[in-house]
Design an enzyme around this catalytic site. Sequence first.
Site, PDB file in Angstrom:
ATOM      1  N   PRO A 189     -72.583 -21.507  -9.679  1.00  0.00           N
ATOM      2  CA  PRO A 189     -73.511 -22.527 -10.178  1.00  0.00           C
ATOM      3  C   PRO A 189     -74.965 -22.065 -10.135  1.00  0.00           C
ATOM      4  CG  PRO A 189     -72.815 -23.065  -7.943  1.00  0.00           C
ATOM      5  CD  PRO A 189     -72.047 -21.844  -8.348  1.00  0.00           C
TER       6      PRO A 189
ATOM      7  N   ASP B  83     -76.094 -25.883  -9.298  1.00  0.00           N
ATOM      8  CA  ASP B  83     -76.530 -25.870  -7.908  1.00  0.00           C
ATOM      9  C   ASP B  83     -77.704 -26.842  -7.814  1.00  0.00           C
ATOM     10  OD1 ASP B  83     -76.545 -25.118  -5.301  1.00  0.00           O
ATOM     11  OD2 ASP B  83     -76.647 -22.972  -5.707  1.00  0.00           O
TER      12      ASP B  83
ATOM     13  N   TRP C  68     -76.150 -21.982   0.142  1.00  0.00           N
ATOM     14  CA  TRP C  68     -75.168 -20.900  -0.053  1.00  0.00           C
ATOM     15  C   TRP C  68     -73.793 -21.318   0.488  1.00  0.00           C
ATOM     16  CZ3 TRP C  68     -76.066 -17.012  -3.185  1.00  0.00           C
ATOM     17  CH2 TRP C  68     -77.392 -16.630  -3.442  1.00  0.00           C
TER      18      TRP C  68
ATOM     19  N   GLN D 196     -75.945 -10.709  -5.905  1.00  0.00           N
ATOM     20  CA  GLN D 196     -75.004 -11.629  -5.263  1.00  0.00           C
ATOM     21  C   GLN D 196     -74.067 -10.925  -4.289  1.00  0.00           C
ATOM     22  OE1 GLN D 196     -75.262 -14.850  -5.419  1.00  0.00           O
ATOM     23  NE2 GLN D 196     -76.952 -14.682  -6.861  1.00  0.00           N
TER      24      GLN D 196
ATOM     25  N   TRP E  74     -73.502 -14.887  -3.197  1.00  0.00           N
ATOM     26  CA  TRP E  74     -72.312 -15.659  -3.554  1.00  0.00           C
ATOM     27  C   TRP E  74     -71.014 -14.909  -3.284  1.00  0.00           C
ATOM     28  CZ3 TRP E  74     -69.455 -16.311  -8.614  1.00  0.00           C
ATOM     29  CH2 TRP E  74     -68.665 -17.467  -8.606  1.00  0.00           C
TER      30      TRP E  74
ATOM     31  N   LYS F  16     -90.166  -5.610 -13.080  1.00  0.00           N
ATOM     32  CA  LYS F  16     -89.451  -6.881 -13.060  1.00  0.00           C
ATOM     33  C   LYS F  16     -89.977  -7.776 -14.177  1.00  0.00           C
ATOM     34  CE  LYS F  16     -88.265 -10.686  -9.911  1.00  0.00           C
ATOM     35  NZ  LYS F  16     -88.458 -11.249  -8.565  1.00  0.00           N
TER      36      LYS F  16
ATOM     37  N   LYS G 210     -92.727 -14.023 -16.108  1.00  0.00           N
ATOM     38  CA  LYS G 210     -93.289 -15.011 -17.037  1.00  0.00           C
ATOM     39  C   LYS G 210     -94.805 -14.908 -17.060  1.00  0.00           C
ATOM     40  CE  LYS G 210     -89.621 -18.483 -16.518  1.00  0.00           C
ATOM     41  NZ  LYS G 210     -89.300 -19.840 -16.037  1.00  0.00           N
TER      42      LYS G 210
END
Length: 1167
Positions: A48, A87, A541, A577, A581, A614, A617
């Site tokens: 999620p 999430d 988590w 992850q 996750w 990276k 924005k």
Amino acid sequence: MSFLPPALDFPKSEEEVCDKWAKESTFHTQNRLSEQRGDEEFTFYDGPPFATGLPHYGHILAGTIKDVVTRYAAMTGKIVERRAGWDCHGLPVEYEIDQMLNITHRDQVLEMGIDKYNETCRSIVTRYTKEWESTITRLGRWIDFENDYKTMDPNFMESVWWVFKQLFEKDLVYQGYKVMPFSTACGTPLSNFEAGLNYKEVRDPAVVVNFPLVEDEETSFLAWTTTPWTLPSNVALCVHEKLEYVKILDKKSGRKYIVAKTRMCQLYPAMSKKKWKPSMGEELFEILATFPGTELVGKKYVPIFDYFTKDDNASEYFRVLSDNYVTDDAGTGIVHQAPAFGEDDYRVCLAHGVIQKGAELPCPVDGNGMFTEKVPPVKGEHVKKADAKLMEIIKENGRLVQKDNLDHSYPFCWRSDTPLIYKAVPSWFIKVEEIKDRLVENNKKTYWVPNIVKEGRFHNWLVDARDWAVSRNRFWGTPIPIWATDDMSEVICIGSIAELAELSGVTIDDLHREVVDKIEIPSKKTPGVVLKRIDEVFDCWFESGSMPYAQKHYPFENREKFESGFPANFIAEGLDQTRGWFYTLMVLATALFDKPAFQNLIVNGLVQAADGKKMSKRLKNYPDPVVVINKYGADALRMYLINSPVVRAESLKFKEEGVLGVVKEVFLPWYNAFRFMMQNIERFESTGRKFIPSSVKVHGTTNPTDVWISAATQKLIKYVHEEMQAYRLYTVMPELVRFITQLTNWYVRLNRDRLKGAEGDDDDAEVGLQVLYDVLLNMTTVMAPFTPFITEFFYQHLRKMQPSYPEHVNGGGAQNPVKPGKSDSIHYLALPTYDPSRLNENAVEAMEKLQTIVELGRNVREKRLINLKTPVKNVVVILRNPSQNVIDSVTGPLKGYILSELNAWELTIVPRESEHEWVTLSLTPDFKKLGKKFGSKMKTVAATIKSMSHAEAVGVLEKGHLDIEGGTVDALTEMVSKLSFSKEGEQWESASTQEGDAVVAIDCTQDDAILAAGRARELINAIQQLRKNAGLDLKDKVEAFFLENETDPIIEAAVSENVEVFRSKFKGSVPLPKRYAPKWSVEICSENVEVAGSKVQVTLCRPAVAAREGLPDEQTIFLSTLQPYSVETGAELSFSVDGKDLKVKEGVDFWLSTASKLAATKTVVWL
């Protein structure tokens, strides 16, 4: 064709497909059809994401991988539930609310009320779900947003409670202090894997401070730290027992210090320089004593501050401890201990009795990183801002020995982007260390792509796994379901809403803090005493790790469905992850069921900006994904991402031109091949015959290129199944791209005239079209999981020719059984399985050799600057040990293709016995392999092999080995053979493969016949381009005329010498000098072109009848009104002009074309 434009607007066509899918519920229909068939379940978990921000390339990449795999599963007999999940809890949401409401301290939340705070959180968690749905749907990803799950749903939260209770009952839960990464901006501890998400280079103060010995205040221990703000909490020093320490007299200050001998360079940096000599130390210091660390243990020192001198346990403070974690690679070899702010500090102080387990720690910092009243000089200041004032106090007290700055990598909060501190907090823990052996074993049962992440990074993380702190001192999250008395003497863990109702008498339908915190449970041990819920909520988590169970509300519902599909067949997320996750899934599944949570996993790498930085924005260093999709199409973006290193956990520098490259190199050629086939099917049907796809005709073809492309298609189908079953997307896409190149650049080009019917055999043209249709349908179906839009677009045209197409009416297209044609979407079809009988290795081998010959031939032309339009007399080919199949093919059925591609008049394949007349075979030893075998004799061996004649080298290869200098050299594995062109004569030009196993030589002689043929080809190309510019279709007939400089009629000469070439290209038509064009010819278009360096006007006209010279005006006026297609050959036409009856006869007075007239009247002898 009117419905297939020359250039397809890919994004627009994708939007139309999207509308079709939405209108026809194509995704849900695919699932319904699978369910009706009773397809085997394929379990997929979608991790999620937070919907508090818009999807970025990382989401798009992972989403594309998931979509490809699940679409493939659905098209290979599986039913795949694909539920979107969100999430909703945790830091990402709370941080935004804190920023919105200007909340800087948890007391402000308590003042406004947890209910109001949580309601504000709830209001933003689905802020961008519509934008997510729009972008993800436009990307072509099929996922169920209507039947989504949210981690804030009561059913989800109840299953999380159940998971925790199972762990509690297995004695895998405990409460304790732990020094953890702590976000002062968010007021909560973070897990170690969260702390690793956002490291930055920072500059921190680095100070050396003195700690006078109680027994000798003129001598001080020296400790170095980069966190001066922790010094008020100092309660001990730590040395390494085996390090050697020295007591020195610093001659400049007259003070005595104790430091590690190898770390004296901290005080005297000159000692680290190359020019340092021991004698230089005499001016700086004197070593008074040397002793091991063991002699320092237990010594007392004067504290630097007195804030904690009156603690209950203060008698154990301010002494020297020892531990092996102390090193001599930095600092002074003596480490200051603040157990509230260092993981090792806490461990060492606890082990030495400086602090007690469960007792209050010397910690003057609150949950927002502010100093409390325990340190009055900096009360209310943030620890990082307090450094300067504390250093000033230390200096004033004479305790500052050295001050400097250190540039180093430091963890920042991944959400607030503020520096973390390490802080001891009371937490609830899962005993991961107790089950880590099972974690390692369960990891072995999983399959990862790439495997190196499983065996490396993830395995190492499991081996070093520590107990997991799952509690957070926050508000918006799933409350930890523990009710306890104030003194924790009675503790109950609740596992369901029903259990809570049974014990408390209160039934609820929401499990958030504002509801459950009010509920009290009467004590069973002590009447009159109530148990209250503890303050903490779950780390989000823990919720995402619980999603396999919670999304199905297990075990309260769907028990059988969950258990039959667990572990999941497939999951996919990013490399970050590994410690997120993937880890939490593995921990909880192992703790609950002693199984991994998943069987197969694809790990993707990071998508970076074009400069390798990276994506940001703020910096705007990457193109908006929506803009890229609207510009190039989602299929192009999907293919670009999947066909890159990022699918095997490496980084991708995202470049917009890469997406454009996919359009140019893949989709445009693919579309052009498809459009070309459709045009020629239409042309074929214009002859009165119906095109009906026939596997009999496809399987029965003997054309070598048909057999080859069919074999290549079967090989592709086989390969895609093998690689997709191994989850290797990164190997599939290059093969698909290569196949498209083979289809468009070779098959279609080699057979262009045949497929257009220009070779005069419509039966053969139909066979070629049948093969091309079969290939495109198979390829389109195989590509459907990867590029779902363009394949749907193609299928909607291809299906209409299938015999089953009429069955789609009245809803039949959305019913079983699925069939090409009948079924309304390509995504309902089953992926084709390969036919072993059509994997024709001989055909593939022969075509590979044809391509080698053609490509070498083109290289030769480029060397001599011979335009492809100019023919060459002879192409000579020398192949090293060709198979009989290759020889038979290139001298037989493939010969015409080679001659056509190279515009050559003759092809010669040199037999082995004549090779020596054209090439020299040379051998080179493999020094790496043979050097070990022959040692000092290698020089002689190499010289002998290199000096062999052609005949000797051939003999060695035929024998298979060479006996030399008492050893044997294997000709196949220990030598490299190479052919080199050696024929004398300037007319020859050659090229050879890099491996030296093929040589192509061309006779470059240019005589009048060659030059005329070249001009003819240039004129053909000019006429074809003019037809294309005019938008003419293949079936449109025209007459072509040319006008050149009459003093040098080279074009007319070229046409006259190549009449049959023109007739074969233009279906019997030949371009003619413009002076012969009827004056009533209607011009379609005209253009000046360059042919052989001369300007020529080329004109295309509508077909017109041509009159006999000297025919009276009345007849010619009448003839100017006729259309050639309306008159039969030899027809006699009667008409009247001013009452006068006249007649004209075709073949006498006029002809149906100018060429017919000129041939009949012998006006142009070359006709």
